[in-house]
Design a protein around this motif. Structure first.
Motif, short mmCIF file in Angstrom:
data_model
loop_
_atom_site.label_atom_id
_atom_site.label_comp_id
_atom_site.label_asym_id
_atom_site.label_seq_id
_atom_site.Cartn_x
_atom_site.Cartn_y
_atom_site.Cartn_z
N ASP A 378 55.36 4.33 -13.57
CA ASP A 378 54.09 5.07 -13.60
C ASP A 378 53.93 5.82 -12.29
N PRO A 379 53.59 7.11 -12.30
CA PRO A 379 53.47 7.87 -11.05
C PRO A 379 52.37 7.35 -10.14
N ASP A 380 51.45 6.54 -10.66
CA ASP A 380 50.38 6.00 -9.82
C ASP A 380 50.82 4.77 -9.04
N TRP A 381 52.06 4.34 -9.23
CA TRP A 381 52.55 3.13 -8.55
C TRP A 381 53.89 3.43 -7.88
N LEU A 382 54.18 2.68 -6.83
CA LEU A 382 55.46 2.74 -6.12
C LEU A 382 55.93 1.32 -5.85
N ILE A 383 57.21 1.20 -5.51
CA ILE A 383 57.74 -0.08 -5.03
C ILE A 383 57.57 -0.11 -3.51
N GLY A 384 56.94 -1.15 -3.01
CA GLY A 384 56.71 -1.28 -1.58
C GLY A 384 57.48 -2.45 -1.01
N GLU A 385 58.00 -2.28 0.22
CA GLU A 385 58.75 -3.32 0.90
C GLU A 385 58.15 -3.56 2.27
N ARG A 386 58.02 -4.84 2.61
CA ARG A 386 57.60 -5.27 3.93
C ARG A 386 58.50 -6.43 4.33
N GLY A 387 59.51 -6.14 5.16
CA GLY A 387 60.47 -7.17 5.50
C GLY A 387 61.25 -7.60 4.27
N ASN A 388 61.20 -8.88 3.96
CA ASN A 388 61.89 -9.38 2.76
C ASN A 388 60.95 -9.50 1.57
N GLN A 389 59.71 -8.99 1.70
CA GLN A 389 58.75 -9.00 0.60
C GLN A 389 58.80 -7.66 -0.13
N LYS A 390 58.66 -7.73 -1.45
CA LYS A 390 58.80 -6.52 -2.26
C LYS A 390 57.89 -6.64 -3.48
N GLY A 391 57.31 -5.50 -3.90
CA GLY A 391 56.46 -5.52 -5.09
C GLY A 391 55.84 -4.16 -5.33
N LYS A 392 55.17 -4.03 -6.48
CA LYS A 392 54.51 -2.77 -6.83
C LYS A 392 53.24 -2.62 -5.98
N VAL A 393 52.96 -1.37 -5.59
CA VAL A 393 51.76 -1.06 -4.81
C VAL A 393 51.15 0.21 -5.39
N PRO A 394 49.80 0.31 -5.43
CA PRO A 394 49.13 1.52 -5.95
C PRO A 394 49.20 2.67 -4.94
N VAL A 395 49.48 3.86 -5.43
CA VAL A 395 49.59 5.03 -4.56
C VAL A 395 48.26 5.36 -3.89
N THR A 396 47.15 5.11 -4.57
CA THR A 396 45.84 5.47 -4.01
C THR A 396 45.47 4.66 -2.78
N TYR A 397 46.18 3.60 -2.54
CA TYR A 397 45.91 2.78 -1.36
C TYR A 397 46.79 3.16 -0.18
N LEU A 398 47.60 4.21 -0.33
CA LEU A 398 48.61 4.55 0.68
C LEU A 398 48.38 5.95 1.20
N GLU A 399 48.83 6.14 2.44
CA GLU A 399 48.95 7.47 3.05
C GLU A 399 50.43 7.69 3.30
N LEU A 400 51.07 8.51 2.48
CA LEU A 400 52.50 8.75 2.60
C LEU A 400 52.79 9.61 3.81
N LEU A 401 53.70 9.15 4.64
CA LEU A 401 54.04 9.86 5.86
C LEU A 401 55.32 10.65 5.64
N SER A 402 55.43 11.78 6.36
CA SER A 402 56.63 12.61 6.22
C SER A 402 57.76 12.02 7.02
#
Length: 402
Positions: A378-402
């Motif tokens: 779904d375009p409203d979700w992405l896979i997010g990683e923090r160290g060895n943790q991984k899971g789906k995250v909502p795009v609206t909660y993020l500020e994508l950096l270049s």
């Protein structure tokens, strides 16, 4: 009684004098004392402030209360110094209807359960709207009304007094000018009538009389000039206070924007929470056999199929809002996928986010994570990683950096 009659006669004379002076000025038959350019600019600025304040006030009232009859009712209550009755917001009324409908349909049914959840959110939206209206009225509307009903009325009153003082001053100038002209004419008469002693005496008496009139007019002019200058100074100080009014309204405008920002942020968060809750309801959007049309039920293929042995079918799992299709079908586990060779990005978390299940990644505001997308997500979700943790995250909660 005699004093009142004299005062009434004096007031009538002053009013007549001002009316004559005003009429002659409009007809171009009398001179008018002009104010300096700075004073005129102050007057224009004050008028501009008053006009735009009225427009902003009225439109803000429309924004906060679109119902005209409700605005009139609130206005009457305020004028009568009575407490405005508490009014149910549209969101709260909708919440009430949804809750009552859910009780009739059955709170345990998918539709009834959803109605209750949406109704709770509408009630929270209505309460947030009520708080926003209250805050905006106190921090923004009240200062604007206080200016129009307080400071501006004082300015208008002093301006009217200044206008009257100016008319009195110009009337005194006109009387002095006429008295001097009459004195000069009376003083010139004896030069042509020296052979007529009686006329000479009369002319000398007239000259002395007009000299007294000139002195009286000069005295009145000095008094009137003093009153005009004093009133002009008072009015100028009040007009210069418009700058302080602008500073006060600027502060109130910031408070209004802050209240509106908090209100919309609350509404956004309430709707995100509602969307997440609705996504957890299993089978909410699954069709059932009862929705089939009677015509299809009586068709020949359907009758033939009904005579065959029952064959287990694979249930159709709907696409839940905010969850990828592949994940919803159980094919993909975000914790088992590998990031692509290219296409990963860094992102800053804008808000705290609580994971709904084991496939999602909980977030903390202002932390940095790595995100990427997978085919079919779904375009409203992405896979997010923090160290060895991984899971789906909502795009609206993020500020994508270049």
């Amino acid at each position: 009684m005699e004093f009142n009659v004299k005062k009434l006669a004096s007031d009538a004379g002053v009013f007549f004098s001002r009316a004559m002076q005003f009429t002659e000025e409009k007809l171009g038959q009398a001179e008018k004392t002009e104010l300096d350019a700075h004073f005129e600019n102050l007057l224009a600025r004050a008028d501009c402030t008053k006009n735009w304040t009225e427009k902003i006030l009225r439109q803000t009232e429309v924004l906060l209360q679109p119902n005209p009859s409700a605005r009139v009712e609130e206005f009457l209550y305020e004028k009568l110094d009575r407490k405005v009755p508490s009014r149910v917001t549209n969101g709260e009324l909708l919440a009430q209807y949804m809750t009552e409908a859910a009780n009739d349909f059955g709170p345990g049914t998918p539709y009834g359960k959803t109605l209750i959840k949406v109704g709770e959110t509408q009630r929270r939206l209505g309460a947030a709207e009520r708080e926003f209206i209250r805050s905006a009225s106190i921090s923004f509307l009240t200062p604007l009304r206080n200016f129009l009903e307080g400071d501006w009325r004082t300015i208008s009153k002093e301006r009217r007094i200044l206008q009257n003082r100016r008319l009195d001053l110009d009337a005194c100038k006109a009387r002095l000018k006429k008295a001097k002209a009459a004195e000069a004419k009376a003083a010139a008469v004896p030069d042509f009538q020296e052979t007529r002693p009686r006329n000479y005496v009369l002319s000398a008496s007239a000259s002395a009389l007009w000299s007294d009139e000139v002195e009286k007019a000069e005295h009145e002019l000095r008094l009137t000039q003093t009153e005009f200058d004093r009133q002009a100074e008072v009015t100028r100080l009040l007009l210069e206070g418009i700058s302080s009014t602008h500073v006060n309204h600027l502060r109130c405008l910031h408070e209004f924007v802050e209240s509106q920002t908090n209100y919309y942020a609350q509404c956004y968060q309430f709707m995100l929470d509602l969307q997440k809750q609705l996504g957890r309801f299993s089978g909410t959007f699954v069709g059932n056999a009862e929705s089939a049309s009677p015509a299809a039920a009586t068709s020949s293929p359907a009758v033939a199929a009904a005579t065959l042995p029952a064959v287990p079918t694979i249930p159709v799992v709907p696409t839940i809002v905010g969850v990828p299709n592949t994940v919803a079908e159980g094919v993909l586990n975000p914790k088992e996928v590998k990031p692509p060779a290219s296409g990963t990005r860094r992102a800053r978390v804008l808000y705290d986010y609580e994971a709904a299940d084991s496939t999602e990644l909980a977030l903390l505001a202002d932390e940095m994570i790595t995100v990427y997308s997978l085919p079919g997500m779904d375009p409203d979700w992405l896979i997010g990683e923090r160290g060895n943790q991984k899971g789906k995250v909502p795009v609206t909660y993020l500020e994508l950096l270049s």
